[in-house]
Motif scaffolding. Structure first.
Motif, short mmCIF file in Angstrom:
data_model
loop_
_atom_site.label_atom_id
_atom_site.label_comp_id
_atom_site.label_asym_id
_atom_site.label_seq_id
_atom_site.Cartn_x
_atom_site.Cartn_y
_atom_site.Cartn_z
N TRP A 1 48.65 4.61 6.84
CA TRP A 1 48.82 3.56 5.84
C TRP A 1 47.70 2.54 5.99
O TRP A 1 47.14 2.35 7.06
CB TRP A 1 50.19 2.88 6.01
N PRO A 2 47.33 1.84 4.90
CA PRO A 2 46.23 0.87 4.97
C PRO A 2 46.53 -0.26 5.95
O PRO A 2 47.68 -0.65 6.15
CB PRO A 2 46.14 0.33 3.53
N THR B 1 35.42 6.30 -2.78
CA THR B 1 34.22 6.77 -2.10
C THR B 1 34.28 8.27 -1.93
O THR B 1 35.30 8.82 -1.51
CB THR B 1 34.11 6.11 -0.72
N ILE B 2 33.19 8.96 -2.26
CA ILE B 2 33.13 10.40 -2.05
C ILE B 2 31.85 10.72 -1.26
O ILE B 2 30.86 9.98 -1.33
CB ILE B 2 33.16 11.21 -3.37
N SER B 3 31.88 11.80 -0.50
CA SER B 3 30.74 12.18 0.33
C SER B 3 30.59 13.70 0.30
O SER B 3 30.32 14.32 1.32
CB SER B 3 30.94 11.69 1.77
N SER C 1 36.16 8.97 7.33
CA SER C 1 37.34 8.11 7.29
C SER C 1 37.97 8.16 5.90
O SER C 1 37.38 8.69 4.96
CB SER C 1 36.98 6.66 7.63
N PHE C 2 39.14 7.58 5.79
CA PHE C 2 39.84 7.48 4.52
C PHE C 2 40.04 6.01 4.16
O PHE C 2 40.98 5.64 3.49
CB PHE C 2 41.16 8.25 4.58
N TYR C 3 39.13 5.19 4.67
CA TYR C 3 39.00 3.76 4.39
C TYR C 3 40.17 2.95 4.94
O TYR C 3 39.99 2.07 5.77
CB TYR C 3 38.83 3.52 2.90
N GLY C 4 41.38 3.25 4.49
CA GLY C 4 42.53 2.51 4.99
C GLY C 4 42.94 2.88 6.40
O GLY C 4 43.82 2.26 6.98
N ASP C 5 42.29 3.92 6.97
CA ASP C 5 42.69 4.39 8.30
C ASP C 5 41.84 3.79 9.42
O ASP C 5 41.97 4.20 10.58
CB ASP C 5 42.62 5.92 8.36
N LEU C 6 40.97 2.83 9.13
CA LEU C 6 40.12 2.23 10.16
C LEU C 6 40.97 1.37 11.09
O LEU C 6 41.71 0.50 10.64
CB LEU C 6 39.03 1.37 9.52
N LEU D 1 36.50 2.15 17.71
CA LEU D 1 36.93 2.24 16.32
C LEU D 1 37.43 3.65 16.07
O LEU D 1 36.70 4.62 16.27
CB LEU D 1 35.76 1.92 15.38
N TYR D 2 38.68 3.77 15.64
CA TYR D 2 39.30 5.07 15.36
C TYR D 2 39.41 5.27 13.85
O TYR D 2 39.67 4.31 13.10
CB TYR D 2 40.69 5.14 15.98
N TYR D 3 39.25 6.52 13.40
CA TYR D 3 39.37 6.85 11.98
C TYR D 3 39.55 8.36 11.85
O TYR D 3 39.47 9.10 12.84
CB TYR D 3 38.13 6.37 11.21
N GLY D 4 39.79 8.80 10.62
CA GLY D 4 39.98 10.23 10.38
C GLY D 4 41.43 10.64 10.35
O GLY D 4 41.81 11.66 10.93
N ASN D 5 42.27 9.85 9.66
CA ASN D 5 43.69 10.18 9.51
C ASN D 5 44.09 9.94 8.06
O ASN D 5 44.33 8.80 7.66
CB ASN D 5 44.55 9.32 10.44
N PRO D 6 44.14 10.99 7.23
CA PRO D 6 44.45 10.81 5.81
C PRO D 6 45.87 10.34 5.55
O PRO D 6 46.18 9.91 4.44
CB PRO D 6 44.22 12.21 5.22
N TYR D 7 46.73 10.39 6.56
CA TYR D 7 48.12 10.01 6.36
C TYR D 7 48.40 8.57 6.81
O TYR D 7 49.52 8.11 6.72
CB TYR D 7 49.04 10.97 7.13
#
Length: 413
Positions: A333-334, A279-281, A59-64, A325-331
């Motif tokens: 908005w939070p 956060t980095i992984s 995830s990109f945190y804000g995309d949850l 729960l959806y995630y995985g979209n770097p574009y």
């Protein structure tokens, strides 16, 4: 002629405006996890969901985004805590009381054992009453720092006979109540401090790459363990160095997630904590600049990820199925939700909270970037912009060419 060329330009602008003002579409998220909720869920009940390591990897945190049957569910995110259930009752000592125009009580609580806080103060009276109480807290009777006002009552068998002390370490209490309340304070409660929860992973330290003024340590992080904090251990006890931490992004570029001076004193413990900006992984490196000092000997590196929880209201029917729960979209908005649309702190304390569990991760079968959303909408917007610029230049060139033809015809006559 002008109208002929301006119409396409206006058309391009109108399309571009529509492209960037569409609502969220779940098909733009690459990953999803379905939710399983334990127990019976009441209508509009509260659900707690602990994030797992898959979320931090992809995830990109804000995309949850949480959905119920495709509808977005507002949520609140916070650090997970281990709530202490071990409480002790103690008896406050009444140092002073006055019952004139204003009833005043000053209490002293026993000294706190290490790692404990005061949480509640019980209040009672032999008579029915209702009163507003101003509570002040302090480290000594000469200096009361924190203050708040509460409303207490006793109507026969109905009463509100407890004051929330908010997990304070202050031992002295001053209470100001309305006359005629005649209050007693039989007990106070203290409990161990709640602990933030983390998962940690230790990484093997390899020989550094030595440069003229610094040394570089590389960590492949093959398990892709996500982290927001680095804990460093050195052979040396006391030191101060400039440190840079970088993480790999997109498998190609490096991103600096910490840069600054770090110091350590052996009296502070074994580890030095370095907080990261994100956060980095992925693969990461640590650069330690020694300057004219001797090279430090790094012996242990531990990555730390604070655990986080999401809280949200269930649907009005109390249906446990259909949550994802959806995630995985770097574009994306939070997330931003109205504060009343998710559980408040008081509601979390006073309501029964059901536990939601994340099922195994899967790639979203509906995943496909839409032309109405980034990144494609950005490419389209840029394309329409350059087309518009090209159309304007072509229009200007046509006008200039027409004027030049008219001038040449007039000169030939």
């Amino acid at each position: 002629m002008k109208l002929k060329y301006l119409l396409p330009i206006l058309f391009f602008i109108s399309i571009t405006t529509q492209v960037t003002s569409r609502p969220l579409a779940v098909q733009n998220f690459k990953y999803k996890k379905d939710l399983k909720i334990t127990g019976n869920l009441s209508p509009n009940g509260i659900v707690k969901l602990m994030l797992d390591e898959d979320i931090y990897k992809h995830s990109f945190y804000g995309d949850l985004r949480i959905t119920h049957n495709g509808e977005i569910v507002p949520y609140h995110i916070q650090n997970a805590e281990e709530i202490s259930k071990n409480t002790e009752k103690v008896k406050p000592e009444l140092l002073f009381s006055k019952k004139d125009d204003l009833e005043i009580y000053v209490l002293e609580l026993p000294k706190l054992p290490e790692g404990m806080n005061y949480t509640k103060l019980s209040v009672s009276s032999a008579y029915d009453y209702e009163t507003s109480i101003t509570l002040k807290l302090g480290d000594n009777p000469d200096n009361f720092l924190d203050s708040k006002t509460v409303f207490l009552y006793k109507y026969g068998s109905q009463s509100s006979g407890e004051i929330d002390l908010g997990g304070t370490k202050h031992r002295f209490l001053r209470l100001e109540a309305e006359p005629g309340s005649d209050l007693k304070f039989p007990t106070a409660l203290r409990a161990k401090q709640n602990k933030n929860l983390y998962y940690e992973k230790s990484h093997t330290v390899v020989n550094p790459i030595l440069a003229e003024d610094h040394c570089q340590f590389l960590f492949p992080n093959e398990s892709q363990s996500a982290f927001q904090i680095l804990k460093l251990q050195f052979e040396e006890g006391n030191w101060e160095r400039r440190v840079t931490v970088r993480g790999k992004i997109d498998k190609k570029e490096w991103d600096t997630v910490f840069e600054g001076t770090v110091s350590h004193n052996k009296s502070e413990g074994v580890y030095t904590e370095v907080p990261l900006s994100r956060t980095i992984s992925s693969e990461f490196e640590i650069q330690i600049y020694d300057g004219e000092n001797e090279t430090l000997h790094l012996t242990n590196v531990v990555t730390v990820q604070p655990l986080e929880e999401l809280y949200f209201f269930a649907n009005v029917d109390g249906d446990k199925e259909g949550y994802s729960l959806y995630y995985g979209n770097p574009y994306q908005w939070p997330a931003s939700f109205d504060s009343y649309s998710y559980p408040s702190g008081d509601e979390l304390k006073n309501s029964e909270v059901k536990l939601g569990t994340l099922l195994p991760e899967s790639e979203n079968p509906d995943f496909s970037f839409s032309i109405l959303y980034p990144p494609i909408s950005g490419y389209l917007a840029s394309g329409f912009f350059y087309l518009g610029v090209a159309a304007l230049l072509f229009l200007l060139f046509s006008i200039l060419r027409t004027k030049r033809s008219v001038l040449l015809e007039s000169e030939s006559k």
